[in-house]
Design a protein around this motif. Structure first.
Motif: not given
Length: 607
Positions: A48-67
């Motif tokens: 659902g579109d309501s989760y799209r932005a949230y999931l991208e924020r999660v992925k950005q945090g993952i990119d920083r934590k696990y480069p």
């Protein structure tokens, strides 16, 4: 309506009003096909579109934590990889974003591939038989043109087909769950059409991400219920389970679906329930489902859910068994692809995407992150002692330089003790265009090296801004009358920077045989002349009520020719004959099989 509370598990179960067949369609009567599709650049987001932005924020945090730390790995195994027997381009009738591949194959050799927004029927060597749009198939229902998320299943017990897709109905402000049941084993013939309300609990939600399984008598469908225009904290409502009798659909009779809803454990919804399919195409009368905490950065929780019996059975209930795997999964990073300025490929979350069961054993696959390298990987889990005290062991399929995503798994064993499987998935990297790979998982619990089924020839650039849609599915199915073989459909980059469907038939690696290899003869077989110079003849008795597969292997275990790959017309004594003229001199193995066991294997020497 009935509510149950036990050991932190809550759910509701309700038999819904009967849905009458709405229409019939004979695909032979579709004389002009325009493949109409109203494409809103991309199909609905799986969360659902309501989760799209949230999931991208999660992925950005993952990119920083696990480069990303590229770590090219050496060849993982000296074992044999799966073989590619057939490989060809699939559906052509749509530019759906994403493609949402799914596939099924019958014992009569019809291969059916569905995607947004078309269905293609081919023979087993890739010759197109018929391609039609989903809009034409469901046209008699007279609903708005917006079909997406198609699923196709072949019912090996009834020798029929089931087609499912979703359609957003703007007039009624709801989702339609569209179903078609074939009236025969011919996928190009007549289908019985049904239109189900995609908001069965009247919660002002729309249905998304259907997943389906069938057993000998019933169909199980799971859908996610998404609230309109709400933030991610409240946008997801629940995952519901639809249960219905297959015979009603095949016979064009009213269908009374049972709906399991409000499924929670510990006060939290169990979402994205993945139906577990039977390794041989069926099991039951119970049905298993799997779920996890798919939005977590790292977690090992696995939920085994079971509907214990069929509709009408006494005491049927829903069980939830929580377990912890020995290794974590986590939200995967988006995948890289070549090309300056191109968007990354969306890998969605860490939900379980595909699962199979055999005896008291389940295998499942999904997307994950490899925290060591920071790349997207495949999470492969094995559950033992499913019906008593389940244990979960899991690991990652990864190579440290490529991103993997959207896996599917199919059983390739011969007999029930076997645990062999072929796992197919998408791949991409900074230097490789999006393509398709596979590995073989053997009885010792080890993986073969990767094989590339299809290399991409271009990057994917179909959405003007943001991440490109890569999945959201890979289709596959065991060939039920040819043990060890699997058909697949998946996504590759090609042409004008678009995603295309690629279809292939894979076979498990065969163990090479020598002159010391014992002949298997569970039934009397007479083979002559042997040695042979011009022809070989075999005489044997075909068991009653089974399909017989006859194939020839060379000394390396490679399948040289599949002679018989369809149900036999009757049982009794039979004589099979073929010429050896095309064969080089050497040793060969003639195998005679049924869908679930090897009946006989006889060595042949060709002079």
């Amino acid at each position: 309506m009935h509510a149950t509370h036990a050991q932190e598990v809550t759910y509701n179960v309700q038999d819904m009003p009967a849905v009458r067949p709405a229409a019939q369609i004979n695909l032979a009567n579709i004389h002009q096909e325009y493949f109409p599709s109203l494409v809103y650049l991309e199909a609905p987001n799986p969360n659902g579109d309501s989760y799209r932005a949230y999931l991208e924020r999660v992925k950005q945090g993952i990119d920083r934590k696990y480069p990303r730390r590229p770590q090219p790995k050496a060849r993982r195994s000296t074992g044999m990889e799966p073989l590619v027997e057939q490989s060809f381009f699939g559906n052509t009738g749509s530019q759906g974003i994403p493609l949402d591949n799914h596939l099924a194959v019958s014992n009569d050799g019809q291969v059916v591939s569905v995607m947004n927004f078309s269905m293609l029927v081919t023979d087993t060597v890739g010759n197109p038989i018929r391609e039609v749009s989903l809009a034409s198939i469901f046209g008699p229902l007279n609903i708005p043109l917006d079909e997406f998320d198609p699923k196709i299943m072949y019912d090996v017990v009834s020798d029929r087909w089931v087609l499912i897709c979703l359609s957003y109905n703007a007039r009624a402000e709801r989702t339609n769950v569209l179903m078609a049941f074939s009236a025969s084993n011919d996928a190009t013939g007549t289908w019985n059409l049904y239109d189900f309300n995609g908001d069965p609990m009247n919660t002002t939600t729309w249905s998304d991400y259907p997943m389906v399984s069938i057993n000998a008598t019933e169909l199980f469908l799971t859908t996610n219920s998404i609230r309109y225009n709400e933030p991610w904290q409240t946008g997801f409502s629940e995952t519901i389970i639809w249960q219905m009798k297959l015979a009603d659909g095949y016979n064009n009779q009213p269908i009374t679906p049972r709906v399991w809803s409000g499924i929670q454990f510990g006060g939290l919804p169990i979402r994205n329930l993945c139906p577990v399919k039977g390794a041989f195409g069926y099991y039951g009368p119970n049905q298993y489902f799997l779920s996890n905490r798919n939005f977590d950065v790292q977690n090992n929780a696995i939920f085994l859910v079971e509907v214990t019996d069929s509709i009408g059975a006494a005491g049927v209930r829903l069980k939830v068994t929580p377990r912890n795997a020995d290794n974590n999964y986590g939200v995967p990073p988006n995948a890289q692809q070549p090309g300056a300025g191109t968007g990354t490929l969306a890998t969605n979350d860490a939900r379980i995407l595909h699962a199979l069961t055999l005896d008291d054993h389940i295998q499942f696959v999904g997307n994950s992150i490899d925290t060591t390298t920071g790349f997207s990987a495949i999470y492969h889990g094995v559950i033992e002692n499913v019906s008593s005290t389940p244990t979960v062991k899991a690991g990652l399929i990864t190579d440290g330089v490529r991103d993997f995503g959207y896996p599917a798994i199919a059983y390739t064993g011969i007999d029930s003790p076997d645990r062999e499987a072929i796992i197919v998935f998408s791949h991409s990297s900074e230097t490789e265009y999006p393509g398709i790979s596979a590995v073989y998982y053997d009885n010792d619990g080890t993986y073969s090296d990767f094989i590339e089924i299809k290399a991409g020839t271009n990057y994917i650039d179909a959405i003007p801004l943001g991440n490109e849609r890569w999945g959201d599915y890979t289709g596959n199915q065991r060939v039920y009358d040819e043990p060890g073989s699997v058909w697949i459909s998946s996504t590759h980059g090609y042409g004008a920077r678009r995603a295309g469907v690629w279809m292939a038939k894979l076979t498990r690696p065969n163990v090479p045989f020598t002159s010391n290899t014992p002949e298997i003869e569970q039934m009397p077989v007479k083979v002559y002349p042997n040695p042979a110079r011009n022809w070989v003849q075999a005489e044997f008795e075909i068991p009653e009520g089974v399909s017989v597969n006859i194939r020839l292997l060379d000394a390396s275990g490679r399948v040289v020719r599949t002679f018989q790959n369809a149900p036999t017309r009757k049982s009794g004594w039979a004589r099979f004959r073929f010429t050896t003229e095309p064969l080089p001199a050497g040793m060969y193995l003639l195998q005679i099989r049924t869908p679930d066991r090897l009946l006989a294997a006889r060595k042949i020497v060709v002079e």
